[in-house]
Design a protein around this motif. Structure first.
Motif, mmCIF file in Angstrom:
data_model
loop_
_atom_site.group_PDB
_atom_site.id
_atom_site.type_symbol
_atom_site.label_atom_id
_atom_site.label_comp_id
_atom_site.label_asym_id
_atom_site.label_seq_id
_atom_site.Cartn_x
_atom_site.Cartn_y
_atom_site.Cartn_z
ATOM 1 N N GLY A 37 0.827 -0.501 -0.090
ATOM 2 C CA GLY A 37 -0.141 0.167 -0.062
ATOM 3 C C GLY A 37 0.808 0.930 0.140
ATOM 4 N N SER A 38 0.548 2.528 0.052
ATOM 5 C CA SER A 38 0.673 3.150 0.059
ATOM 6 C C SER A 38 2.017 3.956 1.543
ATOM 7 C CB SER A 38 -0.256 4.666 -0.415
ATOM 8 O OG SER A 38 0.380 5.646 -0.107
ATOM 9 N N GLY A 39 3.037 4.278 1.659
ATOM 10 C CA GLY A 39 3.582 5.004 2.601
ATOM 11 C C GLY A 39 3.982 4.025 3.224
ATOM 12 N N PRO A 40 4.769 2.471 2.993
ATOM 13 C CA PRO A 40 4.420 1.690 3.952
ATOM 14 C C PRO A 40 5.719 2.071 5.023
ATOM 15 C CG PRO A 40 5.387 1.352 1.825
ATOM 16 C CD PRO A 40 4.985 2.333 1.968
ATOM 17 N N HIS A 41 5.537 2.070 6.292
ATOM 18 C CA HIS A 41 6.358 2.307 7.371
ATOM 19 C C HIS A 41 7.054 0.848 8.061
ATOM 20 C CE1 HIS A 41 7.001 5.377 10.925
ATOM 21 N NE2 HIS A 41 8.302 5.636 10.025
ATOM 22 N N GLY A 42 7.074 0.884 9.654
ATOM 23 C CA GLY A 42 7.294 0.789 10.685
ATOM 24 C C GLY A 42 6.903 -0.939 10.345
ATOM 25 N N LEU A 43 7.511 -1.771 9.294
ATOM 26 C CA LEU A 43 7.310 -3.318 8.933
ATOM 27 C C LEU A 43 7.520 -4.176 10.032
ATOM 28 C CD1 LEU A 43 9.626 -5.332 7.988
ATOM 29 C CD2 LEU A 43 9.100 -4.267 5.759
ATOM 30 N N ALA A 44 6.699 -5.583 10.987
ATOM 31 C CA ALA A 44 7.542 -6.153 11.863
ATOM 32 C C ALA A 44 7.527 -7.645 10.847
ATOM 33 C CB ALA A 44 6.452 -5.774 12.762
ATOM 34 N N VAL A 45 9.014 -8.235 11.146
ATOM 35 C CA VAL A 45 8.583 -9.856 10.668
ATOM 36 C C VAL A 45 8.041 -10.814 12.187
ATOM 37 C CG1 VAL A 45 10.773 -11.312 10.294
ATOM 38 C CG2 VAL A 45 11.483 -8.546 9.270
ATOM 39 N N TYR A 46 7.450 -11.162 11.980
ATOM 40 C CA TYR A 46 7.101 -12.237 12.554
ATOM 41 C C TYR A 46 6.697 -13.547 12.377
ATOM 42 C CZ TYR A 46 5.762 -11.940 17.835
ATOM 43 O OH TYR A 46 5.599 -12.020 19.253
ATOM 44 N N PRO A 47 6.906 -14.372 14.090
ATOM 45 C CA PRO A 47 8.077 -14.239 14.962
ATOM 46 C C PRO A 47 9.802 -14.008 14.402
ATOM 47 C CG PRO A 47 7.234 -16.517 15.038
ATOM 48 C CD PRO A 47 6.711 -16.232 13.280
ATOM 49 N N GLN A 48 10.503 -13.558 15.793
ATOM 50 C CA GLN A 48 11.652 -13.223 16.431
ATOM 51 C C GLN A 48 11.628 -13.835 16.803
ATOM 52 O OE1 GLN A 48 13.243 -9.678 14.690
ATOM 53 N NE2 GLN A 48 11.557 -9.177 13.835
ATOM 54 N N PRO A 49 13.667 -14.941 17.111
ATOM 55 C CA PRO A 49 13.651 -15.163 18.311
ATOM 56 C C PRO A 49 13.651 -14.525 19.374
ATOM 57 C CG PRO A 49 15.096 -15.572 16.523
ATOM 58 C CD PRO A 49 14.302 -14.881 16.221
ATOM 59 N N GLY A 50 13.692 -14.547 21.103
ATOM 60 C CA GLY A 50 13.850 -13.965 22.261
ATOM 61 C C GLY A 50 13.153 -14.648 23.186
ATOM 62 N N ARG A 51 13.484 -13.516 24.057
ATOM 63 C CA ARG A 51 12.430 -14.131 25.097
ATOM 64 C C ARG A 51 11.707 -12.991 25.379
ATOM 65 N NH1 ARG A 51 16.576 -13.501 29.422
ATOM 66 N NH2 ARG A 51 16.950 -11.771 28.793
ATOM 67 N N TYR A 52 11.569 -11.902 25.130
ATOM 68 C CA TYR A 52 10.328 -11.057 25.623
ATOM 69 C C TYR A 52 11.099 -9.847 24.454
ATOM 70 C CZ TYR A 52 14.139 -8.589 28.807
ATOM 71 O OH TYR A 52 15.411 -7.587 28.460
ATOM 72 N N SER A 53 9.564 -8.846 24.345
ATOM 73 C CA SER A 53 10.448 -8.182 23.404
ATOM 74 C C SER A 53 9.949 -6.282 24.032
ATOM 75 C CB SER A 53 9.141 -7.622 22.998
ATOM 76 O OG SER A 53 8.739 -6.624 21.435
ATOM 77 N N LEU A 54 10.782 -5.508 23.857
ATOM 78 C CA LEU A 54 10.444 -4.297 23.908
ATOM 79 C C LEU A 54 10.115 -3.060 23.214
ATOM 80 C CD1 LEU A 54 14.682 -3.693 25.216
ATOM 81 C CD2 LEU A 54 12.672 -4.394 26.669
ATOM 82 N N GLY A 55 9.189 -3.706 22.204
ATOM 83 C CA GLY A 55 8.587 -3.145 21.300
ATOM 84 C C GLY A 55 9.534 -2.513 19.718
ATOM 85 N N HIS A 56 8.510 -1.216 19.867
ATOM 86 C CA HIS A 56 9.247 -0.674 17.670
ATOM 87 C C HIS A 56 8.818 -2.099 16.908
ATOM 88 C CE1 HIS A 56 10.478 1.742 15.210
ATOM 89 N NE2 HIS A 56 11.969 1.211 14.721
ATOM 90 N N THR A 57 9.411 -2.535 15.918
ATOM 91 C CA THR A 57 8.880 -2.768 15.605
ATOM 92 C C THR A 57 9.619 -4.353 15.744
ATOM 93 O OG1 THR A 57 11.350 -2.456 13.945
ATOM 94 C CG2 THR A 57 8.755 -1.900 12.783
ATOM 95 N N GLY A 58 10.048 -4.979 16.824
ATOM 96 C CA GLY A 58 10.554 -6.511 17.113
ATOM 97 C C GLY A 58 12.177 -5.722 18.024
ATOM 98 N N VAL A 59 12.207 -5.672 19.131
ATOM 99 C CA VAL A 59 13.547 -5.512 19.580
ATOM 100 C C VAL A 59 13.132 -6.242 20.346
ATOM 101 C CG1 VAL A 59 15.532 -4.305 20.984
ATOM 102 C CG2 VAL A 59 14.063 -3.224 19.243
ATOM 103 N N PHE A 60 14.253 -7.889 21.137
ATOM 104 C CA PHE A 60 13.525 -8.974 21.235
ATOM 105 C C PHE A 60 15.566 -9.115 22.276
ATOM 106 C CE2 PHE A 60 11.001 -9.187 18.098
ATOM 107 C CZ PHE A 60 9.711 -9.767 18.523
ATOM 108 N N ARG A 61 15.515 -9.942 23.665
ATOM 109 C CA ARG A 61 16.631 -9.860 24.403
ATOM 110 C C ARG A 61 16.652 -11.102 25.190
ATOM 111 N NH1 ARG A 61 18.694 -4.353 27.214
ATOM 112 N NH2 ARG A 61 18.605 -2.901 24.977
#
Length: 396
Positions: free
Chosen positions: A372-396
């Protein structure tokens, strides 16, 4: 024999014996000393292992102080997300939709209507929900990553971006135009506390290794904030030393010592010591530097340069840029994430209504997908990690 002569002979004998004993002792000590020196040179003491910092109360403990992303290795999917289908969720700010891409076929397999001006798709701290930030619609739309079905939107004012405290206690809404950091319940999104800020355009952030503070970029006034996580208060503020600076994405180095801040007008990455919060240095990368993404082995950072259609590669060990990948036919690489296996970097083409899939080994473009028009903060999911800090997927 005269008694004095007898005493002298006995004394001489005793002294001679003592001298012999001392000589033997000296030789023995020298021999042992040589052995000790040889032993020491043969087996040097091991380097002491780094000690994990005392974290924010309730935060999962740091697994490896030398690499805060050690839980993000390929295949380390949490049991929470292991059954979710692999998808790429693309918020289209101009179309008010989320395009859903199957990463195995590089095809759009669904389109989800959401609120007005969706900016980012954000995995929740517990990784069970994807939140679509409908910035001008003043709502958050939940998506179930198990089914890809959207739920009822939740009213939240000015949700430009969304983060979660490392202990999962609060969601933090980056209310860009409201000039607030709004701490909310991470499930109901009920407001807990609003923290006013004096800068303009709060948008991106990342947390220290111990989770006790986070650094926020202020896009429209060219500033950085330092915020105490537990007190929910701003404890530091500075103006970036570049006229017209526009800081964007923020990312912590694997060793937890350095913050990197992309700047689309300074055309590079600011390098900041978060603890001291002193003036940062600038590392030029390319025109319109925008996003920051860590490789699955924590060795490199991918830096999209939106204004020139390139991705710069920063090597943490060498502490320098080592490569630059150019998109064929140009493009506007913006925000995104790395595939679960680490082999593909996914980025939105903000001004071109497309998404790019890039091979992380060669830098070769694998696909260019119309959305679509103006694609922005896409998220690839799922990703490895124990928990998410947010944004498009910041995992630790």
């Amino acid at each position: 024999m005269h008694p004095l002569i007898a005493l002298t002979k006995r004394t001489t004998a005793l002294l001679a014996g003592a001298l012999l004993a001392l000589f033997a002792l000296f030789v023995g000590c020298s021999s042992h000393g040589d052995e000790a020196r040889h032993t020491k040179s043969a087996a040097l003491p091991a380097k002491p292992k780094a000690v994990a910092p005392a974290g924010l109360p309730g935060m999962p403990p740091v697994l490896d102080p030398d690499d805060i992303y050690s839980a993000d290795r390929p295949g380390k999917l949490s049991p929470v997300v292991r059954g979710f289908p692999s998808r790429v969720y693309v918020p289209n700010t101009g179309s008010n939709t989320v395009s859903v891409i199957d990463p195995t076929t590089y095809k759009v397999i669904g389109t989800i209507p959401v609120g007005v001006q969706p900016q980012h798709v954000v995995p929740s701290w517990d990784m069970k929900t994807l939140w679509v930030n409908n910035n001008r619609g003043h709502t958050l739309t939940p998506i179930d990553p198990a089914t890809g079905v959207a739920g009822k939107a939740v009213e939240v004012h000015d949700p430009y971006n969304l983060y979660f405290t490392p202990n999962g206690k609060y969601a933090i809404v980056m209310a860009s135009l409201d000039r607030e950091l709004v701490f909310r319940d991470p499930h109901t999104m009920k407001k807990v506390k609003s923290t006013p800020v004096s800068c303009y355009g709060v948008n991106h952030a990342d947390f220290s290794a111990d989770g006790r503070y986070f650094v926020v970029s202020c896009e429209f006034s060219g500033e950085l904030l330092k915020v105490d996580t537990e007190k929910m208060e701003v404890i530091g503020r500075q103006k970036l030393p570049f006229p017209g600076a526009m800081p964007q994405d923020v990312k912590l180095s694997p060793d937890g010592k350095t913050f990197y801040i992309a700047d689309m007008m300074a055309h590079g990455v600011w390098v900041l010591d978060g603890d001291s919060f002193l003036k940062p240095g600038l590392l030029p990368t390319g025109k319109g530097c925008h996003g920051l993404y860590i490789s699955r082995d924590s060795k490199e950072m991918y830096v999209p340069n939106r204004g020139e259609g390139s991705i710069s590669i920063f090597d943490f060990k060498q502490n320098r840029l080592t490569k630059k990948w150019w998109l064929p036919d140009g493009g506007s690489p913006d925000m995104g994430g790395v595939s679960a296996d680490g082999k593909v970097l996914w980025l939105s083409g903000r001004y071109d209504s497309e998404v790019y899939a890039i091979d992380t080994t060669t830098g070769r473009q694998l696909a260019r997908i119309a959305v679509g028009s103006g694609p922005h903060g896409l998220a690839v999911y799922p990703q490895p990690g124990r928990y998410s800090l947010g944004h498009t997927g910041v995992f630790r």
